[in-house]
Write a protein that holds these residues in place. Structure first.
Motif, short mmCIF file in Angstrom:
data_model
loop_
_atom_site.label_atom_id
_atom_site.label_comp_id
_atom_site.label_asym_id
_atom_site.label_seq_id
_atom_site.Cartn_x
_atom_site.Cartn_y
_atom_site.Cartn_z
N VAL A 158 3.83 -44.66 -11.99
CA VAL A 158 4.56 -45.62 -11.16
C VAL A 158 5.32 -44.78 -10.16
N MET A 159 5.25 -45.17 -8.89
CA MET A 159 5.86 -44.35 -7.84
C MET A 159 6.43 -45.24 -6.76
N ASP A 160 7.33 -44.67 -5.98
CA ASP A 160 7.84 -45.33 -4.78
C ASP A 160 7.15 -44.70 -3.58
N ARG A 191 7.78 -49.27 -1.18
CA ARG A 191 7.24 -50.16 -2.19
C ARG A 191 7.18 -49.45 -3.53
N ARG A 192 7.41 -50.18 -4.62
CA ARG A 192 7.22 -49.62 -5.96
C ARG A 192 5.79 -49.94 -6.39
N GLU A 224 7.30 -40.81 -4.41
CA GLU A 224 8.35 -40.35 -5.31
C GLU A 224 8.04 -40.85 -6.71
N VAL A 241 9.05 -51.43 -16.14
CA VAL A 241 9.58 -51.56 -14.78
C VAL A 241 8.77 -52.58 -14.00
N VAL A 282 8.22 -42.23 -10.41
CA VAL A 282 9.15 -42.97 -11.25
C VAL A 282 8.77 -42.78 -12.72
N VAL A 337 6.88 -53.80 -10.67
CA VAL A 337 6.19 -53.16 -9.55
C VAL A 337 5.80 -54.23 -8.53
N GLU A 338 5.67 -53.79 -7.29
CA GLU A 338 5.33 -54.71 -6.21
C GLU A 338 3.85 -54.66 -5.84
#
Length: 254
Positions: A152-154, A158-159, A130, A198, A132, A200-201
């Protein structure tokens, strides 16, 4: 409250698209990839340049035989740049198509990129990310750099900050330095406004090829960010080298 935002400047130089970043006062901000190119040794490029030249000589032997020495030299000197520019063009086109696909848009795919696009579509189908952020400029004013991240995505809870790579031979360690710089940027620009970067992980390189893809996690810890800062310091030092040579000393008159 943020200061007026930095911006990315796109233009044509020597018939090719290029870009740079500048702050609200018109002062240029070094780009992440420029910093890496100017501050990080790349011994593998020496072998690549030699191989590209040798391959051109072998593959174009008959053509070169009919040329004069000056024309042969011109062709061989340009061979590595033609190879580099073709790879860069492929990467740029794949990135542009990937952004549209990530956002759910239909795309018209050139035949020569069909394999890469099919591989990326397979990634989208299998990971169902998804979006971001896509193709946004990020800036770190404190350290002094800017860049444009891919996405950047989910994905799978996880981001993730991810970058698409289309290199022939895989993912290089410098990609971790690149994504660390993006990860620890202070702000990103969207619709002319600056926003806090943002969190992120994870960070990934998505290696997209004509015959498939691979998702490769990257270490972008604070230690890796410190390495990026060292590379940036080396790049700044390289720009100062010419100033270390002082004017010639004239002999004293007797």
């Amino acid at each position: 409250m943020f200061a007026p935002p930095a911006r990315r400047i796109d233009k044509m130089a020597f018939g090719k698209p290029t870009h740079y970043y500048e702050d609200a006062n018109g002062k240029r901000i070094p780009g992440v990839t420029t910093i890496l190119n100017e501050g990080l040794p790349k011994p593998a490029l020496i072998n690549w340049a030699a191989n590209a030249t040798a391959e051109a000589a072998v593959n174009r032997w008959d053509e070169l035989t009919d040329m004069g020495p000056a024309d042969r030299l011109k062709i061989l000197k340009a061979a590595r740049y033609e190879d580099r520019d073709a790879a860069a063009k492929r990467g740029t086109e794949v990135h542009a198509l990937a952004e549209k696909l990530m956002l759910g848009h239909e795309v018209k795919v050139p035949d020569e990129l069909r394999g890469h696009v099919e591989s990326y579509v397979k990634f989208l189908d299998e990971w169902n990310p998804e979006p971001v952020l896509t193709e946004v400029t990020v800036v770190n004013y404190t350290i002094g750099y800017a860049g444009t991240l891919d996405m950047v995505m989910d994905a799978r809870g996880r981001r993730v900050l991810a970058d698409i790579k289309t290199t022939r031979s895989g993912i290089y360690g410098e990609t971790a330095l690149q994504l660390a710089a993006y990860r620890y940027a202070e702000v990103y620009l969207l619709n002319g406004q600056e926003h806090d970067m943002v969190d992120v992980e994870e960070t990934w390189a998505i290696w997209v090829r004509g015959d498939g893809y691979a998702v490769i996690p990257l270490n972008t810890s604070l230690d890796v960010m410190l390495d990026f800062r060292r590379v940036a310091a080396t790049a700044r030092a390289a720009k100062r080298l010419s100033s270390y040579v002082l004017p010639e000393v004239e002999p004293a008159h007797v």
